[in-house]
Scaffold this motif. Structure first.
Motif, short mmCIF file in Angstrom:
data_model
loop_
_atom_site.label_atom_id
_atom_site.label_comp_id
_atom_site.label_asym_id
_atom_site.label_seq_id
_atom_site.Cartn_x
_atom_site.Cartn_y
_atom_site.Cartn_z
N ALA A 183 18.86 36.68 -36.30
CA ALA A 183 18.80 36.73 -37.49
C ALA A 183 19.04 36.58 -38.16
O ALA A 183 19.27 35.72 -39.57
CB ALA A 183 17.28 35.80 -36.75
N TYR A 184 19.16 37.90 -38.48
CA TYR A 184 18.97 39.01 -39.83
C TYR A 184 20.83 38.58 -39.40
O TYR A 184 21.55 39.76 -39.06
CB TYR A 184 18.59 40.21 -40.06
N ALA A 185 21.45 38.43 -40.60
CA ALA A 185 23.40 38.56 -40.75
C ALA A 185 23.73 39.35 -40.58
O ALA A 185 24.78 39.96 -39.78
CB ALA A 185 23.75 37.84 -41.73
N ASP A 186 22.73 40.71 -41.07
CA ASP A 186 23.22 42.05 -41.51
C ASP A 186 22.47 42.99 -40.15
O ASP A 186 23.06 44.44 -40.46
CB ASP A 186 23.03 43.04 -42.42
N ARG A 187 22.16 42.41 -39.45
CA ARG A 187 21.65 43.16 -37.95
C ARG A 187 21.76 42.98 -36.71
O ARG A 187 22.25 43.27 -35.30
CB ARG A 187 20.08 42.96 -38.08
N ARG A 188 23.17 42.36 -36.67
CA ARG A 188 24.44 41.47 -35.34
C ARG A 188 24.75 43.05 -34.45
O ARG A 188 25.94 43.84 -36.00
CB ARG A 188 25.02 40.76 -36.02
N HIS A 189 24.85 42.57 -33.37
CA HIS A 189 25.47 44.00 -32.79
C HIS A 189 26.84 44.28 -32.60
O HIS A 189 27.62 42.75 -33.13
CB HIS A 189 24.96 43.59 -31.70
N THR A 190 27.30 45.07 -32.85
CA THR A 190 28.43 45.46 -32.59
C THR A 190 29.32 44.90 -31.29
O THR A 190 28.39 44.25 -30.91
CB THR A 190 29.20 46.95 -32.42
N THR A 191 30.24 44.24 -31.69
CA THR A 191 30.78 43.03 -30.49
C THR A 191 31.89 44.25 -29.31
O THR A 191 32.79 45.41 -29.49
CB THR A 191 32.34 42.70 -30.46
N PRO A 192 31.44 44.37 -27.67
CA PRO A 192 31.59 45.09 -27.08
C PRO A 192 33.47 44.64 -26.40
O PRO A 192 33.56 43.65 -27.19
CB PRO A 192 31.03 44.86 -25.59
N ALA A 193 33.64 45.70 -25.89
CA ALA A 193 35.20 45.73 -25.22
C ALA A 193 34.82 43.75 -24.93
O ALA A 193 35.61 43.09 -24.48
CB ALA A 193 35.78 46.51 -25.03
N THR A 194 34.11 43.56 -23.45
CA THR A 194 34.13 42.57 -22.84
C THR A 194 33.11 41.43 -23.37
O THR A 194 31.47 41.82 -22.44
CB THR A 194 33.59 42.95 -20.87
N PRO A 195 32.84 40.61 -24.75
CA PRO A 195 31.73 39.73 -24.55
C PRO A 195 31.52 38.94 -23.98
O PRO A 195 32.12 39.00 -22.86
CB PRO A 195 32.17 39.53 -26.19
N GLY A 196 30.01 38.79 -23.91
CA GLY A 196 29.87 37.40 -23.34
C GLY A 196 28.74 37.86 -21.74
O GLY A 196 28.74 37.39 -20.96
N VAL A 197 29.32 39.02 -21.13
CA VAL A 197 27.93 39.64 -20.26
C VAL A 197 27.26 40.47 -20.58
O VAL A 197 26.79 40.31 -19.88
CB VAL A 197 28.79 40.01 -19.32
N ASP A 198 26.87 40.07 -21.69
CA ASP A 198 25.56 41.02 -22.31
C ASP A 198 25.13 42.35 -22.19
O ASP A 198 24.17 42.98 -22.09
CB ASP A 198 24.00 40.10 -21.84
N GLN A 199 26.07 43.52 -21.84
CA GLN A 199 26.44 44.59 -21.78
C GLN A 199 27.30 45.64 -22.25
O GLN A 199 28.51 44.91 -22.97
CB GLN A 199 26.93 44.94 -19.90
N LEU A 200 27.16 46.46 -22.59
CA LEU A 200 27.91 48.18 -22.75
C LEU A 200 28.62 47.78 -21.41
O LEU A 200 27.60 48.89 -20.81
CB LEU A 200 27.69 48.89 -23.81
N GLN A 201 29.92 48.32 -21.69
CA GLN A 201 30.79 48.95 -20.53
C GLN A 201 31.70 50.32 -20.47
O GLN A 201 31.37 51.17 -19.59
CB GLN A 201 31.23 47.87 -19.81
N THR A 202 32.15 50.16 -21.93
CA THR A 202 33.38 51.19 -21.63
C THR A 202 32.06 52.16 -22.92
O THR A 202 31.12 52.66 -23.46
CB THR A 202 34.90 51.08 -22.32
N LEU A 203 33.21 54.39 -22.80
CA LEU A 203 32.55 54.61 -23.90
C LEU A 203 32.96 54.15 -24.99
O LEU A 203 31.87 54.72 -25.87
CB LEU A 203 32.63 55.97 -23.68
N ASP A 204 34.04 53.63 -25.69
CA ASP A 204 33.58 53.20 -26.81
C ASP A 204 32.46 52.39 -27.45
O ASP A 204 31.87 52.07 -28.69
CB ASP A 204 35.26 52.59 -27.19
N ASP A 205 32.34 51.40 -26.26
CA ASP A 205 31.25 50.46 -26.22
C ASP A 205 29.86 50.92 -27.45
O ASP A 205 29.18 50.44 -28.03
CB ASP A 205 30.63 49.48 -25.10
N TYR A 206 29.43 52.10 -26.12
CA TYR A 206 28.51 52.83 -26.31
C TYR A 206 28.77 53.42 -27.92
O TYR A 206 27.05 53.73 -28.36
CB TYR A 206 28.04 53.27 -24.63
N ARG A 207 29.34 54.19 -27.73
CA ARG A 207 29.78 55.28 -29.52
C ARG A 207 29.26 54.21 -30.42
O ARG A 207 28.57 54.23 -31.38
CB ARG A 207 30.62 55.47 -29.12
N GLY A 208 30.40 52.59 -30.13
CA GLY A 208 30.43 51.70 -31.34
C GLY A 208 28.06 51.33 -31.73
O GLY A 208 28.19 51.48 -32.61
#
Length: 532
Positions: free
Chosen positions: A191-216
């Motif tokens: 609901a807060y424009a400046d609190r949106r999560h980073t976009t993972p490599a595979t959006p749509g599954v609601d998960q982080l999967q790669t090392l870059d995903d988690y680092r970001g």
């Protein structure tokens, strides 16, 4: 409000002119909601953790606000001093931040004095970090106290802001315990424009999967100036729960509700867990032996604060068996947890390690710092209908035989003043643990303190019903509140333990007043909670 963070950052700005060849970093990041483009290589701040009587871990990760550094090693110098101006430097040295570990830095600063306050900083790529404050554990023979610490957990970035961390940074504490859910893995949705999560490599599954995903995602959370302030003010002792990897996972078993593209084999999940664990290590002031690419990382460990307190820090995710019953959301029949005779939250090795640490403890207070509630809790079925009562089988209620073994061991081994700490459920619960929860008149064998979340949501619709039914269904619960966010503040002496629930008025704004909404004490030798 002048916080420790402002004082420490200001000291860094003046110290560069005194102790060459260090130069000052730009302190602007401490006063804004966003990191400036010129924040330098210390955009994620500094932190310390895992205090021993003669050592502490000093942490930073080199990362500019505009993105990662070039893929080559970087020399990092460090200093530890007795004063904020670094006139009295007592330890210094250098290390190398390598790209294979995200240019993270873990300095195990040794040769320090017990129970002593220190200040530390780094220099890399020609720039100086903010200054952090830390403190070593007391000498092994110390038994007086007081020992003051905070308990925090569950900080969903998207759910709101973190004024609780501004309040925490202003407290007078020796150490902070973080009991898990440091990041959340979900797709961008806030609901807060400046609190949106980073976009993972595979959006749509609601998960982080790669090392870059988690680092970001870790870097996004670490970029919050109020979290940086709390890290810079005290040493932290951290452990993970589920969301640092994936909701309600158990060992290499995926979340029960995952289907289709979300569902992973154990082999695929092991790769995801390896990425999650490495990113966690890279962003935490933790003393651990990481092997990059491995899905295993031992983080259960023990800290002694003189003879006053022993803190056993558990990992209840990596070694646990699957939640019993296969119920959606892991809420289901309480009997599934009672019948789970082969189930374990800790694995056999960690269970034995904990038992030995409790048996041979010299401490006045014996603390089990872990993630999920140990108290038996009867929940009114949120879906209504039959059964009218359900259990959260992701908690110790799903692993009742192991809980029974532990509580019986506390009695048989005559463990002095056991206190269990927990988080996870985004609400405050102060409870007494019983050998038989159906006999509330029995003496308690331990106390459990469950801290509310920093920002993660508790369904407010369940707050009133739980307050209404707890005296009947859960009489061992002495205090419950699901309506407020914040942390617990604890003070220990040989005679007693005081816990204050510190909560903020709102998480809809970056700043909010903090107040003490409940205070309870434990008299040594009683395992009973009383209002202060």
């Amino acid at each position: 409000m002048l916080t420790r963070r402002h004082v420490l950052t200001a000291s860094a700005a003046t110290a560069g002119a005194i102790v060459l060849p260090f130069t000052a970093a730009d302190p602007a990041a401490a006063h804004t909601g966003h990191l400036p483009d010129h924040a330098g290589p210390f955009a994620l701040g500094v932190a310390s953790g895992d205090p021993l009587p003669d050592a502490v871990i000093l942490w930073t990760r080199l990362l500019r606000a505009g993105g990662p550094l070039p893929a080559r090693p970087a020399r990092v110098e460090w200093q530890v001093a007795l004063d904020q101006r670094f006139h009295k430097v007592v330890r210094d040295g250098h290390t190398v931040a390598v790209p294979q570990l995200g240019h993270s830095v873990h300095v195990d600063a040794r040769g320090l004095r017990p129970g002593c306050e220190y200040f530390y900083r780094f220099r890399a790529l020609g720039e100086l970090s903010p200054t952090g404050r830390t403190k070593t554990a007391p000498a092994p023979s110390a038994d007086r106290g007081p020992l003051r610490f905070g308990i925090v957990n569950c900080q969903d970035f998207q759910n709101g802001y973190w004024p609780a961390y501004a309040a925490l940074a202003a407290e007078d504490l020796d150490v902070v315990l973080h009991l898990g859910d440091y990041i959340y893995e979900y797709d961008p949705d806030s609901a807060y424009a400046d609190r949106r999560h980073t976009t993972p490599a595979t959006p749509g599954v609601d998960q982080l999967q790669t090392l870059d995903d988690y680092r970001g995602r870790h870097a996004q959370y670490k970029g919050d100036p109020l979290l940086q302030a709390a890290h810079a003010a005290f040493p932290w002792i951290v452990t993970w729960d589920d969301h640092e990897t994936e909701n309600n996972y158990a060992s290499l078993t995926d979340e029960v509700d995952d289907t289709g593209a979300k569902l992973q084999t154990a082999e695929r999940f092991a790769r995801q867990r390896a990425a999650a664990y490495q990113a966690y290590y890279e962003h935490m002031p933790i003393r651990a032996d990481l092997k990059p690419g491995s899905a295993d990382l031992r983080i259960f460990r023990r800290f002694d604060f003189g003879r006053l307190a022993r803190v056993n820090v558990l990992d209840t995710r990596q070694y646990r068996t699957d939640q019993p019953g296969g119920f959606p959301g892991d809420f289901g029949l309480p009997q599934a947890g009672t019948a789970n005779t082969t189930g374990t939250l800790t694995g056999e090795d960690q269970e034995r390690w904990l038992a030995r640490g409790l048996e041979h403890s010299p401490a006045r207070w014996n603390v089990i710092a872990q993630q999920v509630m140990m108290s038996r809790i009867k929940f009114p079925n949120p879906a209504g209908g039959v059964p009218p009562i359900v259990a959260n089988l992701d908690q110790w209620d799903g692993y009742v035989p192991q809980r029974d073994r532990l509580l019986r061991h506390l009695v048989a081994a005559k463990v002095a003043n056991p206190v269990v700490l927990a988080g996870d459920i985004h609400s405050t619960w102060l409870s007494e643990l019983k050998l038989d929860f159906d006999r509330p008149e029995q003496p308690s064998v331990a106390v459990e303190l469950t801290a509310t979340s920093i920002s993660s949501d508790f369904p407010i619709a369940f707050d009133g019903p739980l307050k209404a039914v707890n005296p009947t269904f859960n009489p061992h619960v002495k205090y419950f509140d699901g309506s407020k966010r914040g942390y617990l503040r604890c003070e220990l002496t040989r005679a007693g333990w005081r816990t204050d629930a510190r909560t903020v008025g709102t998480i809809a704004t970056r700043t909010a007043p903090v107040s003490t909404t409940a205070s309870y004490v434990i008299e040594a030798g009683t395992s009973a909670l009383h209002p202060a």
